[in-house]
Design a protein around this motif. Structure first.
Motif, PDB file in Angstrom:
ATOM      1  N   LYS A   1       0.669  -1.309   0.010  1.00  0.00           N
ATOM      2  CA  LYS A   1      -0.030  -0.085  -0.063  1.00  0.00           C
ATOM      3  C   LYS A   1       0.894   1.217   0.115  1.00  0.00           C
ATOM      4  O   LYS A   1       0.546   2.290  -0.673  1.00  0.00           O
ATOM      5  CB  LYS A   1      -1.071   0.106   1.250  1.00  0.00           C
ATOM      6  CG  LYS A   1      -0.428   0.004   2.579  1.00  0.00           C
ATOM      7  CD  LYS A   1      -0.543   1.245   3.190  1.00  0.00           C
ATOM      8  CE  LYS A   1       0.045   1.238   4.791  1.00  0.00           C
ATOM      9  NZ  LYS A   1       0.377   2.565   5.149  1.00  0.00           N
ATOM     10  N   ASP A   2       1.958   1.150   0.602  1.00  0.00           N
ATOM     11  CA  ASP A   2       2.914   2.315   0.703  1.00  0.00           C
ATOM     12  C   ASP A   2       3.510   2.571  -0.764  1.00  0.00           C
ATOM     13  O   ASP A   2       3.616   3.839  -1.387  1.00  0.00           O
ATOM     14  CB  ASP A   2       4.248   2.124   1.667  1.00  0.00           C
ATOM     15  CG  ASP A   2       3.708   2.178   3.141  1.00  0.00           C
ATOM     16  OD1 ASP A   2       2.518   2.952   3.229  1.00  0.00           O
ATOM     17  OD2 ASP A   2       4.379   1.822   3.907  1.00  0.00           O
ATOM     18  N   ALA A   3       3.741   1.526  -1.490  1.00  0.00           N
ATOM     19  CA  ALA A   3       4.150   1.589  -2.825  1.00  0.00           C
ATOM     20  C   ALA A   3       3.121   2.131  -3.795  1.00  0.00           C
ATOM     21  O   ALA A   3       3.871   2.973  -4.642  1.00  0.00           O
ATOM     22  CB  ALA A   3       4.867   0.042  -3.251  1.00  0.00           C
ATOM     23  N   ILE A   4       1.852   1.743  -3.736  1.00  0.00           N
ATOM     24  CA  ILE A   4       0.902   2.122  -4.527  1.00  0.00           C
ATOM     25  C   ILE A   4       0.751   3.416  -4.231  1.00  0.00           C
ATOM     26  O   ILE A   4       0.389   4.458  -5.265  1.00  0.00           O
ATOM     27  CB  ILE A   4      -0.608   1.578  -4.446  1.00  0.00           C
ATOM     28  CG1 ILE A   4      -0.273   0.049  -4.830  1.00  0.00           C
ATOM     29  CG2 ILE A   4      -1.407   2.149  -4.793  1.00  0.00           C
ATOM     30  CD1 ILE A   4      -1.275  -0.956  -4.454  1.00  0.00           C
ATOM     31  N   LYS A   5       0.789   4.027  -3.210  1.00  0.00           N
ATOM     32  CA  LYS A   5       0.406   5.333  -2.402  1.00  0.00           C
ATOM     33  C   LYS A   5       1.495   6.339  -3.152  1.00  0.00           C
ATOM     34  O   LYS A   5       1.295   7.601  -3.679  1.00  0.00           O
ATOM     35  CB  LYS A   5       0.491   5.715  -0.940  1.00  0.00           C
ATOM     36  CG  LYS A   5       0.407   6.953  -0.399  1.00  0.00           C
ATOM     37  CD  LYS A   5      -1.219   7.327  -0.570  1.00  0.00           C
ATOM     38  CE  LYS A   5      -1.382   8.834  -0.039  1.00  0.00           C
ATOM     39  NZ  LYS A   5      -2.799   9.218   0.193  1.00  0.00           N
ATOM     40  N   ALA A   6       2.874   5.823  -3.508  1.00  0.00           N
ATOM     41  CA  ALA A   6       3.911   6.683  -3.958  1.00  0.00           C
ATOM     42  C   ALA A   6       3.906   6.615  -5.336  1.00  0.00           C
ATOM     43  O   ALA A   6       4.848   7.344  -5.985  1.00  0.00           O
ATOM     44  CB  ALA A   6       5.187   6.079  -3.471  1.00  0.00           C
ATOM     45  N   LEU A   7       3.032   6.159  -6.158  1.00  0.00           N
ATOM     46  CA  LEU A   7       3.013   6.057  -7.669  1.00  0.00           C
ATOM     47  C   LEU A   7       3.024   7.570  -8.069  1.00  0.00           C
ATOM     48  O   LEU A   7       2.248   8.307  -7.744  1.00  0.00           O
ATOM     49  CB  LEU A   7       1.830   5.148  -7.990  1.00  0.00           C
ATOM     50  CG  LEU A   7       2.116   3.832  -7.885  1.00  0.00           C
ATOM     51  CD1 LEU A   7       0.725   3.078  -8.724  1.00  0.00           C
ATOM     52  CD2 LEU A   7       3.104   3.216  -8.720  1.00  0.00           C
ATOM     53  N   GLN A   8       3.630   7.789  -9.073  1.00  0.00           N
ATOM     54  CA  GLN A   8       3.638   9.208  -9.785  1.00  0.00           C
ATOM     55  C   GLN A   8       3.638   9.014 -11.318  1.00  0.00           C
ATOM     56  O   GLN A   8       4.386   8.235 -11.808  1.00  0.00           O
ATOM     57  CB  GLN A   8       4.958   9.934  -9.509  1.00  0.00           C
ATOM     58  CG  GLN A   8       5.098  10.310  -7.729  1.00  0.00           C
ATOM     59  CD  GLN A   8       4.160  11.398  -7.460  1.00  0.00           C
ATOM     60  OE1 GLN A   8       4.128  12.222  -8.436  1.00  0.00           O
ATOM     61  NE2 GLN A   8       3.384  11.193  -6.232  1.00  0.00           N
TER      62      GLN A   8
END
Length: 396
Positions: free
Chosen positions: A350-357
């Motif tokens: 979930k942290d990796a998804i949140k960080a998507l740019q």
């Protein structure tokens, strides 16, 4: 006595063998819906991540479930059920577009099937309770198409594990209202909505706010239930009003009924609606001339869109609707999160998804805002000559 002793020993061995066979059968049963390749890799010691899919595979919006499941599986097939060092195992569940059943299947996926992530569900009324279950258990959930804000935020509090691939109802309702005002030159509107459906309630509210703020008038707002099939009374009253647009923010099956009955009552107003219209089972004759907001159009000339349409048609023999497209995008988002996290730990995913740019998907570039909602454009489509016609794109 010797024979009795042998029989006793033989009986014990038979009992043990029966228990062993039953255990194997129960384990196999517990993997219902799982990917066979993934199960075999697990036996060989491969690292496995289990992803659940929830959608309305039966019920009143079953075409939505079919589209999303098809796209979900296609995205995984393209990766050969692999992401990073992990083999993907899948478990599929049918919520029947029923909120209670949605909670039941989500709970089963999490507690029995031990999924680390869920793709689904489709409708807001099912996805909102699923998001509560997933977030409460620390399991990542990415809905392709549930547009109600409460999917990711409840009572002002963010559900950290809940994400979506679609825009949200405030944007969609506002786009519809502005299109009615600016393009259709509408001044007066009426609205019919399902009083028990979060999706239709939200669109009704946001359309009304934007339409009235822009100088329009909503002359009638009529509620119905999901079981209603006869709209004669309310449509008779609306037929007496001088309206320019009739806003129908519901799913294809219901708006088809309402649209047909509205024309029979002599209502000539332009029909307007949301992404729930997007189905091959929409009554195109009844809804002829109507417009609806959507997440993409297969007529969009962007290369990523045309490539997607081509491979979906090759696999399933039909053009992908917005539901399929967003399910494909949602699966890509989840796989990217797993890949970037290099982990099956939902907290890291979930942290990796949140960080998507600016992550590129078929329906557009994905960057998440503070409420786990993607900032992206909408499409306006018209029902014309028995098909959907792309009108324009609208940016946030």
């Amino acid at each position: 006595m010797l024979w009795e002793g042998l029989l006793v020993k033989l009986s014990k061995w038979m009992v043990l063998l029966t228990v062993l066979l039953l255990s194997v059968a129960l384990v196999a049963a517990g993997c219902g819906g799982g990917d066979k390749a993934g199960d075999q890799k697990a036996a060989e010691g491969e690292k496995v991540i289990t992803i659940g899919f929830i959608g309305p595979l039966t019920g009143d919006v079953k075409t939505f479930g079919e589209s999303t499941k098809n796209a979900f599986l296609l995205a995984l097939e393209e990766r050969n059920y692999k992401v990073g060092d992990f083999t993907i195992k899948t478990v599929t569940a049918d919520d029947r577009n029923d909120a209670t059943e949605a909670v039941n299947v989500a709970t089963k996926l999490i507690t029995q099937d031990k999924v680390q992530a869920i793709i689904g569900s489709v409708t807001s009324k099912c996805t909102i309770p699923i998001s509560e279950v997933a977030n409460g258990n620390g399991v990542v959930m990415v809905t392709p198409t549930a547009t109600n804000p409460a999917v990711t935020v409840a009572d002002g509090k963010l559900k950290e594990y809940a994400f979506r691939a679609c825009f949200i109802d405030p944007f969609q309702g506002t786009v519809a209202a502005k299109f009615a005002l600016d393009e259709l030159k509408a001044k007066k509107a009426a609205i019919l909505f399902d009083q028990g459906n979060d999706y239709t309630i939200g669109l009704k509210d946001f359309f009304t706010e934007a339409f009235t703020k822009g100088g329009g008038q909503v002359l009638a707002t009529e509620a119905y239930t999901d079981k209603d099939t006869d709209f004669s009374a309310v449509l008779t009253n609306i037929a007496k009003l001088d309206i320019d647009v009739l806003y129908l923010p519901d799913y294809y099956q219901k708006v088809s009924l309402i649209g047909k009955q509205a024309r029979e009552k002599g209502i000539k107003a332009v029909f307007l609606g949301g992404d729930g219209w997007d189905s091959s089972e929409l009554d195109f004759a009844a809804m002829e001339g109507g417009y609806f907001t959507n997440h993409y159009s297969p007529e969009d000339p962007r290369p990523e869109v045309q490539e997607w349409v081509k491979k979906y048609e090759a696999k399933y023999g039909a053009k992908p609707d917005a539901l399929a497209t967003l399910a494909y995008d949602a699966t890509l988002i989840l796989l990217k999160g797993i890949e970037d996290a290099n982990s099956s730990d939902p907290a890291k995913i979930k942290d990796a998804i949140k960080a998507l740019q600016n992550f590129q998907t078929v329906s557009g570039s994905i960057t998440y805002d503070e409420n786990n909602n993607p900032v992206k454009s909408a499409a306006i489509l018209q029902i014309k000559d028995g098909k959907q016609v792309f009108v324009k794109s609208v940016n946030p």
